[in-house]
Design a protein around this motif. Structure first.
Motif, PDB file in Angstrom:
ATOM      1  N   GLU A  69      -8.247   1.350  -3.416  1.00 28.67           N
ATOM      2  CA  GLU A  69      -6.958   1.573  -2.773  1.00 28.67           C
ATOM      3  C   GLU A  69      -6.184   0.264  -2.639  1.00 28.67           C
ATOM      4  OE1 GLU A  69      -5.268   4.238   0.938  1.00 28.67           O
ATOM      5  OE2 GLU A  69      -7.309   3.504   0.976  1.00 28.67           O
ATOM      6  N   PHE A  70      -4.873   0.390  -2.743  1.00 31.28           N
ATOM      7  CA  PHE A  70      -3.993  -0.763  -2.543  1.00 31.28           C
ATOM      8  C   PHE A  70      -3.253  -0.551  -1.224  1.00 31.28           C
ATOM      9  CE2 PHE A  70      -0.648  -3.750  -2.923  1.00 31.28           C
ATOM     10  CZ  PHE A  70      -1.008  -4.676  -3.893  1.00 31.28           C
ATOM     11  N   VAL A  71      -3.619  -1.352  -0.224  1.00 30.74           N
ATOM     12  CA  VAL A  71      -3.041  -1.183   1.103  1.00 30.74           C
ATOM     13  C   VAL A  71      -2.051  -2.313   1.365  1.00 30.74           C
ATOM     14  CG1 VAL A  71      -3.533  -1.112   3.574  1.00 30.74           C
ATOM     15  CG2 VAL A  71      -5.142  -0.109   1.946  1.00 30.74           C
ATOM     16  N   CYS A  72      -0.865  -1.959   1.850  1.00 25.11           N
ATOM     17  CA  CYS A  72       0.087  -2.995   2.244  1.00 25.11           C
ATOM     18  C   CYS A  72       0.161  -3.070   3.753  1.00 25.11           C
ATOM     19  CB  CYS A  72       1.483  -2.690   1.706  1.00 25.11           C
ATOM     20  SG  CYS A  72       1.763  -3.376   0.092  1.00 25.11           S
ATOM     21  N   LEU A  73      -0.012  -4.290   4.288  1.00 27.66           N
ATOM     22  CA  LEU A  73       0.250  -4.516   5.706  1.00 27.66           C
ATOM     23  C   LEU A  73       1.700  -4.934   5.807  1.00 27.66           C
ATOM     24  CD1 LEU A  73      -2.727  -6.641   7.075  1.00 27.66           C
ATOM     25  CD2 LEU A  73      -2.161  -4.282   7.595  1.00 27.66           C
ATOM     26  N   MET A 103      -2.631  -6.228   0.836  1.00 31.00           N
ATOM     27  CA  MET A 103      -1.570  -7.216   0.647  1.00 31.00           C
ATOM     28  C   MET A 103      -0.681  -7.240   1.879  1.00 31.00           C
ATOM     29  SD  MET A 103       1.186  -7.665  -2.401  1.00 31.00           S
ATOM     30  CE  MET A 103       2.547  -6.701  -1.819  1.00 31.00           C
ATOM     31  N   VAL A 104      -0.404  -8.454   2.354  1.00 30.21           N
ATOM     32  CA  VAL A 104       0.504  -8.618   3.481  1.00 30.21           C
ATOM     33  C   VAL A 104       1.907  -8.836   2.956  1.00 30.21           C
ATOM     34  CG1 VAL A 104       1.224 -10.298   5.206  1.00 30.21           C
ATOM     35  CG2 VAL A 104      -1.131  -9.519   5.162  1.00 30.21           C
ATOM     36  N   THR A 105       2.882  -8.191   3.560  1.00 30.64           N
ATOM     37  CA  THR A 105       4.255  -8.444   3.151  1.00 30.64           C
ATOM     38  C   THR A 105       5.194  -8.101   4.301  1.00 30.64           C
ATOM     39  OG1 THR A 105       5.997  -7.860   1.606  1.00 30.64           O
ATOM     40  CG2 THR A 105       4.411  -6.144   2.114  1.00 30.64           C
ATOM     41  N   GLU A 151       8.917  -4.098  -1.396  1.00 29.05           N
ATOM     42  CA  GLU A 151       7.692  -4.452  -2.078  1.00 29.05           C
ATOM     43  C   GLU A 151       6.574  -3.490  -1.685  1.00 29.05           C
ATOM     44  OE1 GLU A 151       7.211  -8.728  -2.677  1.00 29.05           O
ATOM     45  OE2 GLU A 151       5.381  -8.513  -1.505  1.00 29.05           O
ATOM     46  N   ALA A 152       6.491  -3.212  -0.394  1.00 28.02           N
ATOM     47  CA  ALA A 152       5.440  -2.310   0.081  1.00 28.02           C
ATOM     48  C   ALA A 152       5.625  -0.923  -0.523  1.00 28.02           C
ATOM     49  CB  ALA A 152       5.457  -2.241   1.607  1.00 28.02           C
ATOM     50  N   LEU A 153       6.857  -0.424  -0.539  1.00 28.17           N
ATOM     51  CA  LEU A 153       7.114   0.909  -1.100  1.00 28.17           C
ATOM     52  C   LEU A 153       6.740   0.949  -2.571  1.00 28.17           C
ATOM     53  CD1 LEU A 153      10.556   1.788   0.540  1.00 28.17           C
ATOM     54  CD2 LEU A 153       8.319   2.756   1.082  1.00 28.17           C
ATOM     55  N   ALA A 154       7.062  -0.121  -3.281  1.00 30.88           N
ATOM     56  CA  ALA A 154       6.846  -0.127  -4.726  1.00 30.88           C
ATOM     57  C   ALA A 154       5.366  -0.237  -5.080  1.00 30.88           C
ATOM     58  CB  ALA A 154       7.614  -1.285  -5.352  1.00 30.88           C
ATOM     59  N   VAL A 196       0.358   0.192   5.947  1.00 30.23           N
ATOM     60  CA  VAL A 196       0.041   0.102   7.366  1.00 30.23           C
ATOM     61  C   VAL A 196       1.194  -0.655   7.996  1.00 30.23           C
ATOM     62  CG1 VAL A 196      -1.540  -0.825   9.082  1.00 30.23           C
ATOM     63  CG2 VAL A 196      -2.430   0.092   6.936  1.00 30.23           C
ATOM     64  N   CYS A 197       2.014   0.072   8.751  1.00 30.52           N
ATOM     65  CA  CYS A 197       3.211  -0.569   9.296  1.00 30.52           C
ATOM     66  C   CYS A 197       2.909  -1.079  10.690  1.00 30.52           C
ATOM     67  CB  CYS A 197       4.361   0.428   9.320  1.00 30.52           C
ATOM     68  SG  CYS A 197       5.890  -0.315   9.858  1.00 30.52           S
ATOM     69  N   MET A 198       3.071  -2.385  10.875  1.00 32.39           N
ATOM     70  CA  MET A 198       2.707  -3.009  12.145  1.00 32.39           C
ATOM     71  C   MET A 198       3.931  -3.503  12.890  1.00 32.39           C
ATOM     72  SD  MET A 198      -0.562  -5.324  11.118  1.00 32.39           S
ATOM     73  CE  MET A 198      -0.634  -5.989  12.770  1.00 32.39           C
ATOM     74  N   ASN A 199       3.805  -3.510  14.221  1.00 32.26           N
ATOM     75  CA  ASN A 199       4.850  -4.079  15.054  1.00 32.26           C
ATOM     76  C   ASN A 199       4.206  -4.680  16.289  1.00 32.26           C
ATOM     77  OD1 ASN A 199       7.334  -4.741  16.101  1.00 32.26           O
ATOM     78  ND2 ASN A 199       7.611  -2.738  17.064  1.00 32.26           N
ATOM     79  N   ARG A 200       4.457  -5.909  16.554  1.00 26.50           N
ATOM     80  CA  ARG A 200       3.954  -6.605  17.738  1.00 26.50           C
ATOM     81  C   ARG A 200       2.475  -6.372  17.976  1.00 26.50           C
ATOM     82  NH1 ARG A 200       7.743  -5.201  22.216  1.00 26.50           N
ATOM     83  NH2 ARG A 200       9.791  -5.178  21.252  1.00 26.50           N
ATOM     84  N   GLY A 201       1.687  -6.573  16.937  1.00 29.90           N
ATOM     85  CA  GLY A 201       0.243  -6.526  17.115  1.00 29.90           C
ATOM     86  C   GLY A 201      -0.352  -5.129  17.174  1.00 29.90           C
TER      87      GLY A 201
END
Ligand code: ATP
Ligand code: MG
Lengths: 333, 547
Positions: A29-33, A188-190, A195-198, A204-209
């Motif tokens: 799996e390719f996971v984007c943070l 991958m962090v971005t 970029e994440a959509l592509a 994994v969508c993060m906000n304030r920890g």
């Protein structure tokens, strides 16, 4: 190999940076943070790599708890944003570095180096030094080095953000192809939602920890669960319940029960349909020509609405239009 | 988690501990000894009697006054000439800038008293000018001291001011030009404001050096006795260590103050922008160039003349009576042979080698240290900049000539090397740390995930960036140790002669030609070292090792 991040927490000198973060990354799996600057993405990635110690929580790789393992024993390939190549080693020497630390046979190292450089499209450039390579080429070398020891996982920390847009796009698809071909699970962090959509299988969508939402790119775009996700990924018109009741009551049916203020309707700009109509309730305030699409701002019942239409729009400022919406999603306000 | 982190931290602590131990034993300990000695009597009881005694001797307040006067005068001359020279180098179209740069290297290659020696040979009562023209020249005293100190301080001012000039972006001048400012107004409104702090820092540096340097004062001061000479007299002449220590503390105060002020100045200045942009090309302006050229000539001719005189004196038969040229002074004519030169070189190599290792370990250990450790360590490592060599040397005598370590250290090359190393520790540390700051953090992590240990981090990530700094540090310490005098003067014994001290002793006894020969040996060794450094840095820039 399957990776499980379990309830990770981290604070830097009293300031909470990660607060109970959990997610899974499946085989291949390719996971984007994805998240805004400072939300703790890099910290999380470094915890997975073993470069930073978490305050609480576990990292489980292939069923084994690796939380106590030092970085060097975790078999992770890491690629950084920039400046991670040894400046006085050639590209080939950089790629061979982890193998030399493992004391592999020189002949084996040499063969593997040229194979890897070939793979990342740098065949024949092995003798160059980092400062003789372009930014994109340097990142390819870094990628090859990360793959050198056949890592269990690939961790990429904004590997493309220091590059210019044309090369970024090209490298995106190359990284993705390579990852599929090798079948290696990747995080991958971005902070670039496009970029994440592509690239991602899972975002994994993060906000304030904290994790706001986890899902496929399509999920997050079409069914954002919170106002933050709706606004961070793509563009969104967020309409309060009272407004929806007056203007487009059809959407009220699927609204989850709850207080007036707990939910808002998210309309994506391309899901808003407008038509030239002298008796319409909305007036066109502005149109922006973007080549393949037009971005239109409407004033509708006292609210601004963003609309995108494919192709060239025939609408002009001041014209009256009628408004309808194809689909929308209710999000937590 | 955290096994690796913990191991890294242990190694980091070890890297810090060794250099810190050395700083403790060879810097803080002697310094504290001086302070304690100044407030205790012969029985070790606390007393302020030593400070009261300062005023008993009418010579001391007078010497202090003279130190102050010569300090201020030298500072004014050096800073204004240095500013002009820096402007000539960076804001003029003068030809021959390389010549100016080369001439400015001369004072850095020789002990400070060599300039005074040359001055005496040229303009002393029996100097070359008197011999050739019959004019009654007498350079001893205030004017001689002023000239010698000014020439000695000039290069340092030029370096500091040049750095600030190079940091001023060209676009500021473009903006001023476009608003119609004349070149003179541009100088006043753009150049000077950006130089304020550099000038201040340079002024304090020169002032402190003048106050605490005594090589020139002994050679050319004559009856104009300054404070540094008094200390030397108390300790070496009368063996009154308590008085020496007390005077040392008195010297420490202005030195500390000036270093502190220079630090404040630097802190304020660093907030400026450093973006380079277009390189500045000075506009055509003949009058400016003529003026700057004239001043440069005025400053540099004496400098070159004085050093050339020393070179000349070193090859005459019997200065100043028989000026037949001969190499006899170099071939067995030197009273102690090449012994002192060899000792100086050995000592300097030791100081430089040990210094690089210690400073490297210290900077490497500090890289990942938490602020509550890094801050105080940084302070201690930079403190030597505020301690005059004379005071440190005195501390060494007091601390190491007796006591547990004296058996090993008394009269050894090691103790002299330690003294000059820790005298110049601050600058060496600063250079090394600046080099190490350039190591990207990602490189550390790349080593760690590749399976490397702290050793690999140091070898593969840190060293490539620190290598030029290490080379600079090594040669800086070597050259400084070759020429240092004020610190090591108390530490030499009859068996352990140093070249710079020998120059002074021979001069005191009137053997000017032999003194000049020793001086030229030092200049030569330093020049060779400088050349070697440049070559190495150049090679390093081109060379890459393929691992
Ligand atoms: N070593 C550290 N010491 C103290 N605070 C840190 C450290 N590393 C990160 N932080 C803090 O933790 C927070 C999260 O940092 P992190 O680098 O994980 O963010 P990020 O999501 O990667 O942001 P960006 O997109 O800007 O890279 C920030 O507020 C940062 O200041
Ligand atoms: Mg980051």
């Amino acid at each position: 190999m399957h990776l499980r991040i379990d309830d990770i927490a981290k604070a830097w000198s009293g300031h909470t940076v990660l607060d109970g973060v959990s997610f899974d990354a499946g085989e291949n799996e390719f996971v984007c943070l994805l998240g805004p600057s400072g939300c703790g993405k890099t910290t999380l990635l470094r915890i997975v790599a073993g470069l930073t110690a978490a305050d609480a929580g576990r990292v489980i790789l292939g069923g084994r708890d690796i939380s106590a393992l030092p970085a060097r024993e975790r078999r992770m390939g890491l690629v950084f944003q920039a400046y991670s190549l040894f400046p006085d080693m050639t590209a080939a020497a950089n790629v061979g570095y982890p193998m030399r630390l493992r004391r592999d046979a020189p002949a084996k190292i040499a063969a593997r180096c040229s194979e890897l450089l070939e793979r990342v499209g740098l065949g024949g450039l092995g003798a160059r030094f980092p400062d003789e390579l372009s930014g994109g080429q340097q990142q390819r070398v870094a990628l090859a080095r990360a793959l050198a020891t056949e890592p269990a996982m690939l961790l990429l920390d904004e590997p493309l953000s220091a590059l210019d847009p044309a090369i970024r796009g090209q490298l995106r698809s190359e990284i993705r192809l390579l990852q599929r071909a090798l079948g290696i699970p990747t995080i991958m962090v971005t902070h670039d939602q496009e970029e994440a959509l592509a690239m991602a299988d899972t975002i994994v969508c993060m906000n304030r920890g904290r994790i706001e939402q986890t899902g496929s790119p399509r999920d997050l775009y079409e069914r954002p669960r919170s106002r933050f996700v709706a606004e961070f990924i793509g563009r969104a018109n967020l309409l309060p319940t009272a407004f929806v009741r007056d203007a487009i009551p059809g959407f009220l049916e699927r609204r989850p029960p709850g207080d007036e203020a707990t939910y808002e309707l998210c309309l994506r700009p391309e899901d808003v349909v407008i038509e030239n109509d002298p008796r319409g309730e909305a007036v066109i305030e502005d149109t922006v020509f973007l080549g393949n699409l037009a971005r239109i701002t409407l004033a509708w019942r006292g609210r601004k609405l963003l609309v995108e239409q494919p192709g060239r729009s025939a609408l002009n400022r001041g014209e009256l239009v009628s408004v309808d919406a194809l689909r929308g999603a209710w999000v937590c306000a | 988690m955290g096994v690796r982190v913990k191991r890294m931290r242990t190694t980091g602590m070890l890297l810090l501990a060794v250099p810190l131990l050395f700083l403790l034993v060879f810097f803080l300990h002697p310094l504290a000894t001086v302070l304690v000695r100044s407030v205790t009597d012969a029985q070790g009881m606390p007393t302020f009697a030593n400070y009261v005694r300062l005023f008993d001797d009418p010579g001391l307040p007078r010497a202090a006054m003279r130190s102050l006067v010569i300090g201020v005068a030298t500072t004014l001359c050096t800073v204004s000439l240095g500013l002009c020279l820096a402007m000539a180098l960076h804001r003029s179209r003068l030809p021959g800038k390389a010549l100016i740069r080369t001439a400015l290297l001369l004072p850095m290659l020789a002990p400070s008293l060599v300039l005074a020696l040359g001055l005496v040979c040229l303009l002393g009562r029996n100097g070359l000018v008197h011999r050739l023209t019959g004019l009654p020249t007498d350079i001893y005293g205030f004017w001689g001291l002023l000239i010698a100190n000014t020439l000695y301080g000039l290069p340092q001012v030029v370096i500091i001011v040049s750095a600030a000039l190079a940091r001023t972006p060209a676009r500021h001048y473009d903006a001023a030009e476009s608003m119609g400012a004349t070149p003179w107004r541009q100088f006043l409104d753009v150049t000077i404001p950006r130089l304020r702090f550099a000038l201040l820092a340079a002024a304090f540096l020169v002032f402190t050096e003048t106050l605490t340097d005594f090589g020139s004062a002994v050679v050319v001061g004559g009856s104009y006795r300054v404070l540094a000479v008094e200390i030397y007299g108390e300790v070496v002449g009368q063996l009154d260590f308590a008085m020496g220590a007390t005077l040392g503390v008195v010297l420490l105060a202005p030195a500390l103050l000036s270093v502190w002020l220079a630090r404040m100045a630097r802190r304020r200045q660093d907030t400026g922008d450093a973006s380079p942009g277009r390189t500045l090309v000075p506009a055509r302006h003949p009058w400016r160039d003529v003026a700057l050229g004239g001043i440069s000539l005025l400053a540099l001719l004496p400098l070159v003349g004085v050093v050339a005189t020393v070179a000349y004196v070193s090859v005459v038969k019997l200065w100043p009576y028989d000026r037949t040229l001969t190499l006899a002074n170099y071939m067995g004519g030197m009273p102690d042979g090449y012994g002192p030169v060899a000792t100086s070189i050995t000592m300097s190599l030791l100081a430089a080698g040990a210094g690089v290792l210690l400073v490297f370990a210290l900077s490497a250990g500090l890289r990942r240290a938490p602020p509550f450790i890094a801050k105080p360590v940084q302070f201690i490592a930079s403190l030597p900049a505020a301690v005059p060599g004379l005071v440190l040397g005195l501390g060494y005598v007091l601390a190491f000539n007796h006591g547990p370590l004296s058996g090993w250290l008394y009269g050894s090359v090691a103790i002299v090397a330690a003294c000059s190393l820790f005298h110049y520790h601050a600058q060496a540390f600063l250079t090394m740390q600046t080099g190490m700051r350039q190591v990207p953090e990602a490189l550390d992590d790349a080593v760690a995930v590749s399976g490397g240990s702290t050793f690999h981090v140091l070898r593969d990530a840190v060293w490539p960036f620190a290598a030029p700094a290490a080379i600079s540090t090594f040669f800086y310490l070597f050259m400084r140790s070759m020429v240092t005098l004020s610190g090591v003067i108390f530490l030499v014994t009859p068996e352990l002669g140093l070249a710079s001290v020998t120059v002074m002793r021979l001069d005191e006894n009137g053997f000017l030609a032999q003194a000049a020969a020793y001086a030229m040996c030092v200049v030569l060794a330093s020049a060779l070292a400088l050349g070697a450094m440049r070559l190495l840095l150049h090679v390093l820039k081109d060379r890459r090792h393929v691992a």
